[in-house]
Design an enzyme around this catalytic site. Structure first.
Site, PDB file in Angstrom:
ATOM      1  N   CYS A   1       0.836  -1.203   0.000  1.00  0.00           N
ATOM      2  CA  CYS A   1       0.000   0.000   0.000  1.00  0.00           C
ATOM      3  C   CYS A   1       0.874   1.258   0.000  1.00  0.00           C
ATOM      4  O   CYS A   1       1.627   1.490   0.946  1.00  0.00           O
ATOM      5  CB  CYS A   1      -0.898  -0.018   1.238  1.00  0.00           C
ATOM      6  SG  CYS A   1      -1.723   1.530   1.602  1.00  0.00           S
TER       7      CYS A   1
ATOM      8  N   CYS B   1       0.377   3.492   3.061  1.00  0.00           N
ATOM      9  CA  CYS B   1       1.014   2.899   4.245  1.00  0.00           C
ATOM     10  C   CYS B   1       2.520   3.147   4.221  1.00  0.00           C
ATOM     11  O   CYS B   1       3.115   3.505   5.243  1.00  0.00           O
ATOM     12  CB  CYS B   1       0.747   1.401   4.315  1.00  0.00           C
ATOM     13  SG  CYS B   1      -0.990   0.960   4.428  1.00  0.00           S
TER      14      CYS B   1
END
Length: 110
Positions: A34, A37
């Site tokens: 991600c 993230c």
């Protein structure tokens, strides 16, 4: 002292084990692929490493993962702060140290 975990857990903890935890625990829900993230990691690391006596659980979340569903996680990363197994705060998509620190502001009232 380093609280921050760089790697996601190979197996997510069971909800019952999380609920029985003592002290302060931050569960970071996200995924290694991600980009949001990944971008948040330096801020999360900076703040978590300043907290004394903290456990960091870095949970690889995804569809059908029971722990993320139990905490109703919708966006990554999401930080959930637990005190003695009970949620006391959360921060969704913290992108800087100030946003990560917000999760700990509730400690003054608990």
């Amino acid at each position: 002292m380093t609280n921050f975990k760089t790697d996601y857990l190979k197996e997510e903890p069971l909800l019952g084990d999380v609920r029985e935890s003592k002290g302060l625990t931050v569960i970071e829900f996200g995924a290694p692929w991600c980009p949001i993230c990944q971008k948040a990691q330096p801020a999360i690391e900076e703040v978590l490493n300043k907290q004394a006596g903290l456990t960091h659980l870095k949970v690889f979340d995804g569809e059908g993962k029971p722990l993320g569903r139990a905490f109703k996680i919708k966006l990554w990363p999401t930080l959930v702060l637990l005190k003695d197994g009970e949620e006391i705060a959360r921060e969704v998509r913290p992108m800087n140290a100030d946003a990560v620190s917000k999760v700990f502001s509730s400690l003054a009232v608990h």
